[in-house]
Design a protein around this motif. Structure first.
Motif, PDB file in Angstrom:
ATOM      1  N   PRO A 154     107.261  77.156 -36.982  1.00 42.15           N
ATOM      2  CA  PRO A 154     108.379  77.909 -37.557  1.00 42.15           C
ATOM      3  C   PRO A 154     108.372  78.070 -39.079  1.00 42.15           C
ATOM      4  O   PRO A 154     109.146  78.857 -39.607  1.00 42.15           O
ATOM      5  N   ARG A 155     107.528  77.316 -39.801  1.00 41.04           N
ATOM      6  CA  ARG A 155     107.627  77.351 -41.266  1.00 41.04           C
ATOM      7  C   ARG A 155     106.275  77.573 -41.935  1.00 41.04           C
ATOM      8  O   ARG A 155     105.242  77.137 -41.450  1.00 41.04           O
ATOM      9  N   ILE A 156     106.357  78.229 -43.090  1.00 40.98           N
ATOM     10  CA  ILE A 156     105.166  78.503 -43.899  1.00 40.98           C
ATOM     11  C   ILE A 156     105.496  78.171 -45.346  1.00 40.98           C
ATOM     12  O   ILE A 156     106.631  78.324 -45.779  1.00 40.98           O
ATOM     13  N   SER A 157     104.502  77.689 -46.080  1.00 39.90           N
ATOM     14  CA  SER A 157     104.696  77.423 -47.509  1.00 39.90           C
ATOM     15  C   SER A 157     103.434  77.838 -48.258  1.00 39.90           C
ATOM     16  O   SER A 157     102.398  78.098 -47.657  1.00 39.90           O
ATOM     17  N   LEU A 158     103.538  77.922 -49.560  1.00 44.86           N
ATOM     18  CA  LEU A 158     102.394  78.222 -50.418  1.00 44.86           C
ATOM     19  C   LEU A 158     102.792  78.003 -51.865  1.00 44.86           C
ATOM     20  O   LEU A 158     103.957  77.809 -52.179  1.00 44.86           O
ATOM     21  N   HIS A 159     101.811  78.033 -52.722  1.00 43.71           N
ATOM     22  CA  HIS A 159     102.028  78.038 -54.167  1.00 43.71           C
ATOM     23  C   HIS A 159     101.718  79.457 -54.642  1.00 43.71           C
ATOM     24  O   HIS A 159     100.712  80.024 -54.255  1.00 43.71           O
ATOM     25  N   ALA A 160     102.583  80.012 -55.471  1.00 43.44           N
ATOM     26  CA  ALA A 160     102.348  81.355 -56.012  1.00 43.44           C
ATOM     27  C   ALA A 160     102.873  81.404 -57.436  1.00 43.44           C
ATOM     28  O   ALA A 160     103.842  80.737 -57.770  1.00 43.44           O
ATOM     29  N   ARG A 161     102.228  82.206 -58.232  1.00 46.57           N
ATOM     30  CA  ARG A 161     102.698  82.403 -59.602  1.00 46.57           C
ATOM     31  C   ARG A 161     103.995  83.198 -59.574  1.00 46.57           C
ATOM     32  O   ARG A 161     104.094  84.219 -58.890  1.00 46.57           O
ATOM     33  N   ILE A 162     104.981  82.753 -60.312  1.00 49.09           N
ATOM     34  CA  ILE A 162     106.274  83.428 -60.339  1.00 49.09           C
ATOM     35  C   ILE A 162     106.135  84.851 -60.851  1.00 49.09           C
ATOM     36  O   ILE A 162     106.802  85.760 -60.377  1.00 49.09           O
ATOM     37  N   SER A 163     105.242  85.067 -61.802  1.00 47.86           N
ATOM     38  CA  SER A 163     105.081  86.401 -62.378  1.00 47.86           C
ATOM     39  C   SER A 163     104.358  87.361 -61.438  1.00 47.86           C
ATOM     40  O   SER A 163     104.264  88.539 -61.697  1.00 47.86           O
ATOM     41  N   ASN A 164     103.876  86.851 -60.322  1.00 44.43           N
ATOM     42  CA  ASN A 164     103.119  87.649 -59.371  1.00 44.43           C
ATOM     43  C   ASN A 164     104.073  88.259 -58.343  1.00 44.43           C
ATOM     44  O   ASN A 164     104.961  87.598 -57.831  1.00 44.43           O
ATOM     45  N   SER A 165     103.898  89.521 -58.026  1.00 44.21           N
ATOM     46  CA  SER A 165     104.762  90.182 -57.036  1.00 44.21           C
ATOM     47  C   SER A 165     104.536  89.632 -55.627  1.00 44.21           C
ATOM     48  O   SER A 165     105.312  89.917 -54.718  1.00 44.21           O
ATOM     49  N   LEU A 166     103.510  88.824 -55.453  1.00 41.69           N
ATOM     50  CA  LEU A 166     103.238  88.219 -54.159  1.00 41.69           C
ATOM     51  C   LEU A 166     104.428  87.389 -53.684  1.00 41.69           C
ATOM     52  O   LEU A 166     104.787  87.419 -52.511  1.00 41.69           O
ATOM     53  N   THR A 167     105.058  86.647 -54.571  1.00 39.85           N
ATOM     54  CA  THR A 167     106.186  85.803 -54.196  1.00 39.85           C
ATOM     55  C   THR A 167     107.302  86.637 -53.569  1.00 39.85           C
ATOM     56  O   THR A 167     107.841  86.284 -52.522  1.00 39.85           O
ATOM     57  N   THR A 168     107.646  87.743 -54.173  1.00 41.41           N
ATOM     58  CA  THR A 168     108.689  88.620 -53.643  1.00 41.41           C
ATOM     59  C   THR A 168     108.285  89.180 -52.291  1.00 41.41           C
ATOM     60  O   THR A 168     109.096  89.215 -51.350  1.00 41.41           O
ATOM     61  N   ALA A 169     107.054  89.608 -52.162  1.00 46.69           N
ATOM     62  CA  ALA A 169     106.573  90.164 -50.892  1.00 46.69           C
ATOM     63  C   ALA A 169     106.650  89.127 -49.777  1.00 46.69           C
ATOM     64  O   ALA A 169     107.052  89.441 -48.651  1.00 46.69           O
ATOM     65  N   ILE A 170     106.297  87.900 -50.076  1.00 48.30           N
ATOM     66  CA  ILE A 170     106.326  86.845 -49.067  1.00 48.30           C
ATOM     67  C   ILE A 170     107.763  86.556 -48.649  1.00 48.30           C
ATOM     68  O   ILE A 170     108.065  86.456 -47.454  1.00 48.30           O
ATOM     69  N   ARG A 171     108.636  86.401 -49.610  1.00 43.71           N
ATOM     70  CA  ARG A 171     110.042  86.128 -49.271  1.00 43.71           C
ATOM     71  C   ARG A 171     110.618  87.244 -48.410  1.00 43.71           C
ATOM     72  O   ARG A 171     111.351  86.987 -47.462  1.00 43.71           O
ATOM     73  N   THR A 172     110.299  88.469 -48.716  1.00 44.42           N
ATOM     74  CA  THR A 172     110.807  89.605 -47.952  1.00 44.42           C
ATOM     75  C   THR A 172     110.238  89.611 -46.544  1.00 44.42           C
ATOM     76  O   THR A 172     110.955  89.756 -45.562  1.00 44.42           O
TER      77      THR A 172
END
Length: 146
Positions: free
Chosen positions: A123-141
């Motif tokens: 049920p859960r996923i995690s990762l490390h991502a740079r805050i300035s990277n749009s990847l974080t927003t894409a993952i949360r969405t």
């Protein structure tokens, strides 16, 4: 047309593709010192989830996820906030060739990862991502509600 596929059997050819995508996706110095050893060990691990993004027959991206507890063993000393979670997975690596970015490949790999996680009852996923990277927003969405 880009398609994402979960790889169930990791061959030497898949490892070569993973190395090539990784090398071409990151700036010099970002890769590990022994990519063949790293990908051989990581991708052949029974708990590993490997998703390859392909354009016709060419590999153009990859996503590697490992059990959260394995990630804690690897990274826990450098990130004390990482916690063990037997029902979680950690995204170890995401790479897409620069010429294929912005073409929904990341979304396709995330969709495939969600299918694989459901199959495995995770049920859960995690990762490390740079805050300035749009990847974080894409993952949360994309993973909202999982």
């Amino acid at each position: 047309m880009l398609q994402a596929h979960t790889i169930d059997v990791v061959t030497d050819e898949i490892i070569k593709d993973a190395i090539a995508v990784s090398r071409s996706s990151y700036p010099p110095g970002w890769g590990c010192s022994d990519p063949a050893g790293y990908y051989s060990e990581k991708l052949r691990n029974e708990g590993c989830v490997l998703i390859m993004l392909c354009d016709t027959r060419k590999s153009v991206g990859l996503l590697v996820a490992i059990p959260q507890n394995e990630a804690v063993e690897e990274l826990g000393a450098t990130d004390p906030e990482m916690k063990e979670d037997p029902a979680g997975y950690y995204i170890e690596n995401i790479a897409i060739l620069p010429s294929y970015r912005g073409k929904s490949g990341l979304s396709k790999m995330f969709s495939e990862l969600k299918v694989e996680m459901k199959k495995r009852g995770l049920p859960r996923i995690s990762l490390h991502a740079r805050i300035s990277n749009s990847l974080t927003t894409a993952i949360r969405t994309h993973f909202k509600g999982i």
